[in-house]
Design a protein around this motif. Sequence first.
Motif, short mmCIF file in Angstrom:
data_model
loop_
_atom_site.label_atom_id
_atom_site.label_comp_id
_atom_site.label_asym_id
_atom_site.label_seq_id
_atom_site.Cartn_x
_atom_site.Cartn_y
_atom_site.Cartn_z
N MET A 276 -11.39 3.36 20.87
CA MET A 276 -12.07 4.12 19.82
C MET A 276 -11.31 4.03 18.49
O MET A 276 -11.90 4.10 17.42
CB MET A 276 -12.21 5.58 20.24
CG MET A 276 -13.14 5.78 21.44
SD MET A 276 -13.16 7.49 22.01
CE MET A 276 -13.93 8.30 20.61
N LEU A 277 -9.99 3.88 18.58
CA LEU A 277 -9.17 3.79 17.36
C LEU A 277 -9.13 2.38 16.77
O LEU A 277 -8.61 2.19 15.66
CB LEU A 277 -7.74 4.24 17.67
CG LEU A 277 -7.50 5.74 17.81
CD1 LEU A 277 -6.07 5.99 18.29
CD2 LEU A 277 -7.73 6.45 16.48
N LYS A 278 -9.65 1.40 17.47
CA LYS A 278 -9.52 0.01 17.04
C LYS A 278 -10.06 -0.22 15.62
O LYS A 278 -9.40 -0.90 14.81
CB LYS A 278 -10.23 -0.92 18.02
CG LYS A 278 -10.00 -2.39 17.73
CD LYS A 278 -10.61 -3.28 18.80
CE LYS A 278 -10.35 -4.75 18.48
NZ LYS A 278 -10.93 -5.64 19.52
N PRO A 279 -11.24 0.31 15.26
CA PRO A 279 -11.71 0.10 13.87
C PRO A 279 -10.74 0.66 12.84
O PRO A 279 -10.51 0.03 11.79
CB PRO A 279 -13.04 0.86 13.85
CG PRO A 279 -13.50 0.89 15.27
CD PRO A 279 -12.25 1.03 16.07
N ALA A 280 -10.16 1.83 13.13
CA ALA A 280 -9.20 2.42 12.19
C ALA A 280 -7.95 1.56 12.08
O ALA A 280 -7.41 1.35 10.98
CB ALA A 280 -8.83 3.82 12.63
N ILE B 107 -6.22 -0.26 8.85
CA ILE B 107 -4.81 -0.08 8.50
C ILE B 107 -4.13 -1.44 8.34
O ILE B 107 -3.35 -1.66 7.41
CB ILE B 107 -4.08 0.77 9.56
CG1 ILE B 107 -4.63 2.20 9.56
CG2 ILE B 107 -2.57 0.78 9.31
CD1 ILE B 107 -4.12 3.05 10.70
N LYS B 108 -4.44 -2.35 9.26
CA LYS B 108 -3.86 -3.70 9.17
C LYS B 108 -4.27 -4.37 7.86
O LYS B 108 -3.46 -5.04 7.21
CB LYS B 108 -4.31 -4.54 10.36
CG LYS B 108 -3.74 -5.95 10.35
CD LYS B 108 -4.20 -6.76 11.55
CE LYS B 108 -3.61 -8.17 11.50
NZ LYS B 108 -4.06 -8.99 12.64
N PRO C 54 0.84 -1.20 0.00
CA PRO C 54 0.00 0.00 0.00
C PRO C 54 0.88 1.25 0.00
O PRO C 54 2.04 1.21 0.40
CB PRO C 54 -0.77 -0.12 1.32
CG PRO C 54 0.18 -0.84 2.23
CD PRO C 54 0.93 -1.81 1.34
N SER C 55 0.33 2.35 -0.46
CA SER C 55 1.02 3.63 -0.37
C SER C 55 -0.01 4.73 -0.19
O SER C 55 -1.22 4.46 -0.20
CB SER C 55 1.87 3.90 -1.62
OG SER C 55 1.06 4.37 -2.68
N ALA D 63 6.14 -4.39 10.50
CA ALA D 63 6.03 -3.00 10.95
C ALA D 63 4.73 -2.74 11.71
O ALA D 63 4.73 -2.12 12.78
CB ALA D 63 6.14 -2.04 9.77
N PHE D 64 3.60 -3.20 11.17
CA PHE D 64 2.32 -2.93 11.82
C PHE D 64 2.24 -3.60 13.19
O PHE D 64 1.77 -3.00 14.16
CB PHE D 64 1.17 -3.40 10.94
CG PHE D 64 -0.19 -3.10 11.53
CD1 PHE D 64 -0.72 -1.83 11.43
CD2 PHE D 64 -0.90 -4.08 12.20
CE1 PHE D 64 -1.97 -1.54 11.99
CE2 PHE D 64 -2.13 -3.80 12.76
CZ PHE D 64 -2.68 -2.52 12.66
#
Length: 335
Positions: free
Chosen positions: A262-266, A270-271, A130-131, A238-239
Amino acid sequence: MGGDNYPDVLVAGSLEAVLTEKDIAVSLVGNSDSVTPVLNEMIAAKKAESCRERISVVHAEEVIGMHESPARAIRSRKNASIVVANKLCRTGDVDAVISAGNTGAAMASSLLYMGRLAGVQRPAILTLFPSKKNIVVIADVGANTDCKPENLYQFGVMASIFTKRLLGYENPRVALLNIGEEKGKGNDLTNETYDILEQSELDFIGNIEGRDIFEGVADVVVCDGFVGNVLLKFGESAFGFVVHNIRKKVAGNLIWKLAALMLKPALTEIKRDMTPEDYGGAPLLGVDGVSIICHGNSSALAIKNAVLVARKLVQEGMNEQIKQELAKTNSDNNE
């Protein structure tokens, strides 16, 4: 056989592919005693009796482990699942082979039984990164650790055709992975490859550094398999490193824990971007067939999409385009 999630996940992903596209038939190559009951159970659960004729089991008793010598194993175990699968491709009984087992065995058996495409010196394993702007195709990421400039040029040609046919890029921008952007940087291999790419018909934009990949400055990045494999494994880790540190930092702080929740869905999204399941696996380009190598712990979604990608590569006639392009290049060089 040989993948981390054999047979359940592989059967589930294959069945989903068959249910998704009516013109796909899948042969599950493995021990029928373990595969058939799982297949029957999943067909019953999904009430998918109508697709039974398009998903079958081909018996293979042997398996090549992840840490075995690929070359030795494929010659001594004629009934290993990856060997049987590639023989089916050689005889024309199947159009593509997908494996989540030993990468070296998948590559070696594809080379042995499919052979190389006319004009191809060495095959290349592709992966998709991804980029910020686009999906970037990297070639090679492990098939060849000791390359010549001509090999890297061919990787660029094959990856460009793949990018056009699968991703729909009209004129892929090709870059050479190096330790600096300026011409003349790097070693003899990169310098000689630069000259070939610069004079080629590819849309060569010059050298890029590793940090430029995530910026999306190129559509295709060419490198030898040693460098590409290090890049791939670093990117895969990295992730996980970032998530580990987030968990470590928020431990003991309730407010931070709530923020992390709250950030878990984001983070999940990303993963998913970092491990693009939409493409299923890494195509081995340059063999006279379609061979896709999946990660050992691939999900059912990844297996399903690997089947769909294989179908598209067959339908698009990608190998014929590679042969035509390389034949054209060889003809120009001989004039």
